[in-house]
Enzyme design. Structure first.
Site: not given
Ligand code: GAR
Length: 196
Positions: A17-19, A97-98, A114, A116
Site C-alpha cells: 500500500g505504499s501507493n 494482483m488480480r 492501474n 504498473h
C-alpha cells in the site's frame, strides 16, 4: 477547475500500500482534490487495508474463490456493490494482483486506472523490474493506464522514466521505480479530479 468538488476514490490493492500512502499524503497536503471513500483488497491480511482504516475509509476484503488470476463474476459484483455504496467515481488499482473482468469494467467505463512498474508496453505482468534487468534495459519506469480486459494492455495515460544502474537488483530497481510511482499516480488522479 472542478468547482471545489472532490473526486471520490476507491483504491484496490493486494499488498503493502505504499501507493495508497502517496495518495493520502497528496490529499492531506492539498495537492489532490479527492476523498478516499473505500480501500478494498482480495487479501484480508494486506497492509493496504490497515492504512485504509487509519485514513477513515471504508475497508474490506473480498476474497475470490480462485487463489489467483481473474476475480470471477460474483466477486466483481461484490466489489462493484461496495464501490457504488460509497459513491466511488474513480477506481485506482494500486498493486492489485488480480485480473478485472467484464462486470467490473462495464460498471466503471474508463474509470478504472492501474499503476504498473514498467514503461508499458514493455514488461507486462508480474516482476516487471526483474524483467527489465533480464532484458538489459538501461531505462525503465512506471505507467498509469486505463484498465481493459487484458493484463496491463489498456490505453496509456502517463509514464515516468527511471534509470537502471549497473549493480541494480530487482529490489533496488523496484524501490527506485516506486519513488517515481508515488509522484506519478497522485498527479494523474489529480488530472481526473480537475476534469470532473
Ligand atoms: C507497485 O509497484 C505497482 O506498480 C505494482 O505493485 C506494486 C504495489 O506496491 N503493480 C504491479 O506489478 C501490477 N502488475 P504498493 O502496494 O506498495 O503500492
Amino acid at each position: 477547475m472542478n468547482g471545489g468538488r472532490v473526486l471520490r476514490l476507491g483504491v484496490l490493492g493486494s499488498g503493502r500500500g505504499s501507493n495508497l500512502e502517496a495518495i493520502v499524503h497528496a490529499i492531506d497536503e492539498g495537492r489532490l482534490p479527492a476523498a478516499l471513500a473505500a480501500v478494498l483488497s482480495d487479501r484480508p491480511e494486506a497492509r493496504i487495508l490497515e492504512l485504509g482504516r487509519k485514513s477513515g475509509a471504508r475497508t474490506g476484503a473480498i476474497v475470490p474463490s480462485e487463489p489467483r488470476g481473474p476475480l470471477g463474476a460474483g466477486t466483481e459484483e461484490e466489489f462493484v456493490r461496495v464501490l457504488r455504496e460509497e459513491n466511488v467515481e474513480l477506481v485506482v488499482l494500486a498493486g492489485f494482483m488480480r485480473i478485472v473482468g467484464p462486470v467490473f469494467l462495464a460498471a466503471y467505463p474508463r474509470r478504472i486506472i492501474n499503476i504498473h512498474p514498467s514503461l508499458l508496453p514493455k514488461h507486462r505482468g508480474s516482476r516487471a523490474a526483474a524483467q527489465a534487468l533480464a532484458a538489459g534495459d538501461t531505462v525503465t519506469g512506471c505507467t498509469v493506464h486505463y484498465v481493459d480486459e487484458g493484463v496491463d494492455t489498456g490505453e496509456i495515460i502517463a509514464q515516468r522514466e527511471v534509470p537502471v544502474f549497473p549493480g541494480d537488483t530487482a529490489e533496488t530497481l523496484q524501490a527506485r521505480i516506486q519513488t517515481a510511482e508515488h509522484e506519478l499516480l497522485p498527479a494523474v488522479i489529480a488530472s481526473f479530479a480537475g476534469h470532473e
